[in-house]
Scaffold this active site. Sequence first.
Site, PDB file in Angstrom:
ATOM      1  CG  HIS A 121      -0.337  -0.020   2.534  1.00 59.45           C
ATOM      2  ND1 HIS A 121       0.433   1.011   3.045  1.00 59.45           N
ATOM      3  CD2 HIS A 121      -0.374  -0.972   3.499  1.00 59.45           C
ATOM      4  CE1 HIS A 121       0.838   0.698   4.263  1.00 59.45           C
ATOM      5  NE2 HIS A 121       0.372  -0.506   4.562  1.00 59.45           N
ATOM      6  CB  CYS A 144       1.441  -3.642   4.954  1.00 64.26           C
ATOM      7  SG  CYS A 144      -0.188  -4.167   5.519  1.00 64.26           S
TER       8      CYS A 144
END
Length: 169
Positions: A121, A144
């Site tokens: 992301h 992430c």
Amino acid sequence: MKKYLFFYIITSLFLFANTTSPPKSKGLKADLVTVVKSQRKMYLSCKGKILKKYDIALGGNPVGHKRVRGDQKTPEGKYKLDYFKPNSSFYKALHISYPNRKDHQHARKLGKSPGGSIMIHGQPNNREIKKSFFQRYNDWTAGCIALENDEMDEVLHLVNVGTPIHIKP
């Protein structure tokens, strides 16, 4: 003479204008995303040739494979980018298919959840959060893989949902 010289210069510019830079490949897509955690790099490749390389941030405790929810580790292994999430707390996201069956089994043996929602992301959408904890070259995610927003847009242009991702130590 001036008219001839002007015509020659303009004609030369027109004739050679398209030869100064290589043509852009239209529709070229990555067939593999590779993350090398120890290098903090992500590579997009097609047929074994690297298309793009990115500096990345990882989970706050990045060494080793993600085992359970909350360990702040980025998983290691072979997964797929299984869906696009346009609306999240971060600027656009591609979901990584963690946890797989093996990840579930290992966490179950420990009596814990393997966690999930692991993505590639962009930056936090909330500016206050971004100011308070984001630093480009430090690991700051919950597990992430983070990029700059413009890089995330580029990745989304070059990578389709379903593309394999190999995350290496």
